[in-house]
Design a protein around this motif. Structure first.
Motif, short mmCIF file in Angstrom:
data_model
loop_
_atom_site.label_atom_id
_atom_site.label_comp_id
_atom_site.label_asym_id
_atom_site.label_seq_id
_atom_site.Cartn_x
_atom_site.Cartn_y
_atom_site.Cartn_z
N ASP A 1 9.25 -66.83 58.30
CA ASP A 1 8.48 -67.78 59.08
C ASP A 1 7.93 -68.93 58.25
N ARG A 2 8.21 -69.00 56.98
CA ARG A 2 7.73 -70.07 56.11
C ARG A 2 8.77 -71.16 55.87
N GLY A 3 9.99 -70.98 56.35
CA GLY A 3 11.03 -71.97 56.09
C GLY A 3 11.53 -71.83 54.66
N ASP A 4 12.01 -72.91 54.10
CA ASP A 4 12.55 -72.91 52.74
C ASP A 4 11.41 -73.11 51.76
N THR A 5 11.02 -72.07 51.08
CA THR A 5 9.92 -72.16 50.12
C THR A 5 10.41 -72.44 48.70
N GLY A 6 11.72 -72.59 48.53
CA GLY A 6 12.28 -72.96 47.24
C GLY A 6 11.93 -71.99 46.14
N ALA A 7 11.49 -72.54 45.01
CA ALA A 7 11.21 -71.73 43.83
C ALA A 7 10.05 -70.76 44.04
N ALA A 8 9.22 -70.99 45.05
CA ALA A 8 8.09 -70.11 45.31
C ALA A 8 8.48 -68.86 46.09
N SER A 9 9.71 -68.79 46.58
CA SER A 9 10.14 -67.66 47.42
C SER A 9 9.86 -66.29 46.79
N PRO A 10 10.19 -66.07 45.51
CA PRO A 10 9.90 -64.75 44.92
C PRO A 10 8.42 -64.41 44.94
N LEU A 11 7.56 -65.42 44.76
CA LEU A 11 6.12 -65.16 44.76
C LEU A 11 5.62 -64.86 46.16
N PHE A 12 6.17 -65.53 47.17
CA PHE A 12 5.83 -65.18 48.55
C PHE A 12 6.26 -63.74 48.84
N GLY A 13 7.41 -63.35 48.31
CA GLY A 13 7.87 -61.97 48.48
C GLY A 13 6.95 -60.98 47.81
N LEU A 14 6.45 -61.33 46.62
CA LEU A 14 5.51 -60.46 45.91
C LEU A 14 4.24 -60.27 46.73
N VAL A 15 3.69 -61.36 47.25
CA VAL A 15 2.48 -61.26 48.06
C VAL A 15 2.73 -60.45 49.33
N ALA A 16 3.90 -60.62 49.94
CA ALA A 16 4.24 -59.83 51.13
C ALA A 16 4.33 -58.35 50.79
N ALA A 17 4.89 -58.02 49.62
CA ALA A 17 4.97 -56.62 49.19
C ALA A 17 3.57 -56.05 48.98
N SER B 1 4.32 -51.28 43.07
CA SER B 1 5.37 -51.37 42.08
C SER B 1 6.47 -52.26 42.67
N VAL B 2 6.57 -53.50 42.16
CA VAL B 2 7.42 -54.49 42.80
C VAL B 2 8.32 -55.17 41.76
N ALA B 3 9.59 -55.29 42.07
CA ALA B 3 10.51 -56.09 41.26
C ALA B 3 10.56 -57.48 41.87
N VAL B 4 10.36 -58.50 41.03
CA VAL B 4 10.37 -59.89 41.47
C VAL B 4 11.52 -60.58 40.76
N VAL B 5 12.43 -61.17 41.54
CA VAL B 5 13.60 -61.81 40.96
C VAL B 5 13.73 -63.20 41.56
N GLY B 6 13.93 -64.18 40.70
CA GLY B 6 14.15 -65.55 41.15
C GLY B 6 15.33 -66.14 40.40
N TYR B 7 16.03 -67.04 41.04
CA TYR B 7 17.15 -67.70 40.38
C TYR B 7 17.13 -69.18 40.70
N GLY B 8 17.70 -69.95 39.82
CA GLY B 8 17.72 -71.39 39.98
C GLY B 8 19.01 -71.87 40.59
N ASP B 9 19.47 -72.98 40.09
CA ASP B 9 20.66 -73.62 40.64
C ASP B 9 21.94 -73.09 39.99
N GLY B 10 21.92 -71.89 39.52
CA GLY B 10 23.10 -71.31 38.89
C GLY B 10 22.98 -71.26 37.38
N GLY B 11 21.96 -71.90 36.83
CA GLY B 11 21.80 -71.96 35.38
C GLY B 11 21.01 -70.81 34.80
#
Length: 77
Positions: A2-18, A25-35
């Motif tokens: 329900d937040r739309g595209d949160t970009g680089a903050a998505s993993p942190l929104f997921g952490l807060v939701a968890a 005990s939460v695994a947080v994973v984020g990735y960039g533009d392939g780099g």
């Protein structure tokens, strides 16, 4: 979600939701533009989540979004 595209903050929104769901005990994973990617394991949770996630949505077109962000100038869509 329900937040739309949160970009680089998505993993942190997921952490807060968890945390909001009671997880400590939460695994947080984020990735960039392939780099690259980052992953971390968080043990524990804050005593209270003082995040007010009930703010009103403001629907905008993509062109309006670009203007609000300062990427383009000008008038109508």
């Amino acid at each position: 979600g329900d937040r739309g595209d949160t970009g680089a903050a998505s993993p942190l929104f997921g952490l807060v939701a968890a945390w909001d769901a009671g997880e400590e005990s939460v695994a947080v994973v984020g990735y960039g533009d392939g780099g690259g990617a980052d992953a971390l394991h968080v043990e524990g949770a804050p005593d209270a989540l003082a995040v007010d996630a009930d703010w009103p949505a403001e629907p905008v077109t993509y062109a309006e979004y670009l203007r609000k962000r300062g990427h383009v100038a000008g008038g109508g869509d």
